[in-house]
Structure formats: C-alpha cells, structure tokens
Design a protein around this motif. Sequence first.
Motif: not given
Lengths: 185, 185
Positions: A150-156, B108-117
């Motif tokens: 769940a964290i990985d899917a909505a990290f922000g 940030l809410y709309f950043i889904k992945s920790a890998n987002d550049p």
Amino acid sequence: MFTIGQRNRLQYIILGLLGQQDQTGYDLTKAFEHEIGEFWQASHSQIYPQLQRLETAGDITHQDQITGEKLTKKVYQLTAQGQKKLAAWVSEPSPELTATKDEFILKLYFIKSANDPRLGPMLREQTQLHAEQLAHLQERQREVFPNQAAIDAAFGHYLILEHAIERESHYVEWLQRYQTLSNNH
Amino acid sequence: MFTIGQRNRLQYIILGLLGQQDQTGYDLTKAFEHEIGEFWQASHSQIYPQLQRLETAGDITHQDQITGEKLTKKVYQLTAQGQKKLAAWVSEPSPELTATKDEFILKLYFIKSANDPRLGPMLREQTQLHAEQLAHLQERQREVFPNQAAIDAAFGHYLILEHAIERESHYVEWLQRYQTLSNNH
DNA sequence: GCGACCATGTAACATGTTACATGATTTT
DNA sequence: AAAATCATGTAACATGTTACATGGTCGC
C-alpha cells in the motif's frame, strides 16, 4: 513573505483526483470529505462550477451514465491536455510558504503573562483537540497503509500522512509542556 | 471536521493590536507585515474598511493627529466595549482545527512512486525554503526575546514563536529524511 | 412508503488579493 | 529634485462558505 495567491489550486486537485480514476462531481465531493480532507477542503458548490470550467477549457470531458431508470451521472475523465496540465503543475516549483491561520495561536499572541488565568484552560482545550486529531490520523494510517504494498502504491500520500502525524504529535507535546501553568480554573 | 468559518477574525486581531497601543491603520498594516506576519496576514485594503466598521460598531474611536503642515492621521483606540469584545473572544473556546493549505503537500499526494524523478528536486526545494524560514524565525526570537524580561512581558508571543520554530525544525527534519531518494536530477 | 444517501446545480454572502488612486512628508 | 516612505482610501476580482433548490435511487 507569505503569498497565498489566487492560483486556483482547486482545479489541479480535481485534475489529480481524476488522474487517479474517472469519477463524478459527487465522488469528488466525497473524496474531499474523506480521502484528502486532512489536507484540503472543498464543497460541492465549488466543485461543480469548477468541473464546468475545466470542461470548457478542454482539460476534462464527461460521459453520461444512467443509474436506475433515469438518474444521469456525469462521469468525468482527463483529456490529454488535462494530463499535461496536471503534470506541469506538479513539476512547477512551490516557492511560497503556507500561512497557517490558527485561531488559538492568534489568541495566545494576546496573552501577555504566564500567570494569565485563561492560559491553562486554553492549553488543555487545544491538547484535547489535537490529541483527537492525532488519533484520527493514526487510525487513517493503519487503515490506508496496512502493508508495504500500500505504501509503494501511494508513496506521496504515505509521506504526507506521516508528516501530519508527526506535526500533530509535536503540537500535543508542545501544548503539554506548558500544561502545568495556571492549573487553577 | 475542519471548519474555517466566516468568523471575521481580522476584527479581533485589530482589537488586540490596539489593546497593546493606540495606532493608525498604517501602523496596523506594518504590524501585519513585520510583527505578526508569521501568524496572520492582512493588507491595508482589508484593514481600513474594517477599522471603519469597528468604529461604527462602537468598539474603537479615533483622534485626528496632524503631522507636518496638513497630513491628518487617524489614531485609533479601543473603547470599553472594544476591550470587552476582545477579552470575550480570547476566552471563547477555539474548537476548530486549522486547515493548512500547503501546496507542496498537495503535490506530494499525487506522487505515486518513491522512484518518481520529480520527488528529489521537490524535497530539496522545500528543504531550502523551510530552512530559510526556520533561520528567519530563530533570528526573530533572538531579536524579540533577548532576555527573560522580554519573555515575561509577552509570554504568549514567546510561546507561539517557539512553537513555530519547532514546527519548521520538524518540517526540515522530515524533508531531509527522504532527501536521499532520487538524487538523480 | 420512508429515510438515508446519491446526484447536480445556483444564490447570497463573507473573505482575501491585486490593482487603482491620491496626496503629504522625510530622506538622500 | 527625486525617491522612499507615510497615510488613507476604493474597485475589481478571486476564492470560499452557507443556504437554497430539486429530483432520483436504494435498502428496509
């Protein structure tokens, strides 16, 4: 130093939410109440006109969908242009500080002495309020992020919930630090 | 859950500032820029009409004061009624949570992945911004509260400055915690 | 059938920002 | 003399809240 600016952020939030999934104005209203209510608020009387403007601008379109006999819902979706606009907004710098208009903080400003008898009750009231909010946020975190997937899917979202929890946690801690002052009420 | 409410807080802040010392609309405008700018903002185009309304309501009065040859200033002061109104507001409960409308948090809410550049640059930009604000607040604290006497004379102000410093301090710490993510820009 | 909820809008009002407008005083 | 600052206002516009307004669907 602090500029709120008339930047119409609402439109971007709507674009962002539609980017996650196609939905109606009613769904968006509910999302503001439950999903992102901790971070932004908007009522349906703002949302419906904004949807109309976004459609006119070509950022979204809608399909009518019939529920039951004749109830017609408008299911909105992003256009390619809307997707571009959303991405541009997220990438844009956010160089402005947020003005936190906290009424309690303001009242404190006008309390001149540590012996003011109003101080103790005020601090206790706010401790109660923020402790409740902290508990609510922690509950949300357990609910929304039960596991790493769940964290990985909505990290922000995870990041800002964590931030909000820590902020409330600090708020309560700071309030309690002065709680013992003027315990005479 | 969060209600901002149309409560006209501005009038109380003006009453509070006039409670500290008689002053003009211009002085109040400056106070919003420098003295309490960290906690509330208002421009002169809000202040002058509000002063007129407060005077009509009987909460304040003014004396004209001539500067130089003919420049007439309006020096406002609280009436007994205004003092009462101010005290009542401070004593009143503040049961509502503040909606912090932070644009960066929203993005940030709309950043889904920790890998987002985009994540790394965004976090760095905000770290810079909040580190500067933290430094500014610390400078203010040194300036306004150089000794215990200053703290005793404006205890509430001291409390909220301390709170703001700790809040910014935590904000920076939280940002830096994820700073190492996507260091590829 | 009734109540809760779904669904979409508008109107009136309050608040807040930016721009417009004017003139005096003080500092350089 | 020019520029910065003092001093007070209004107008236009953007945003946000509360109230008004209407009708359909679903579960009990």
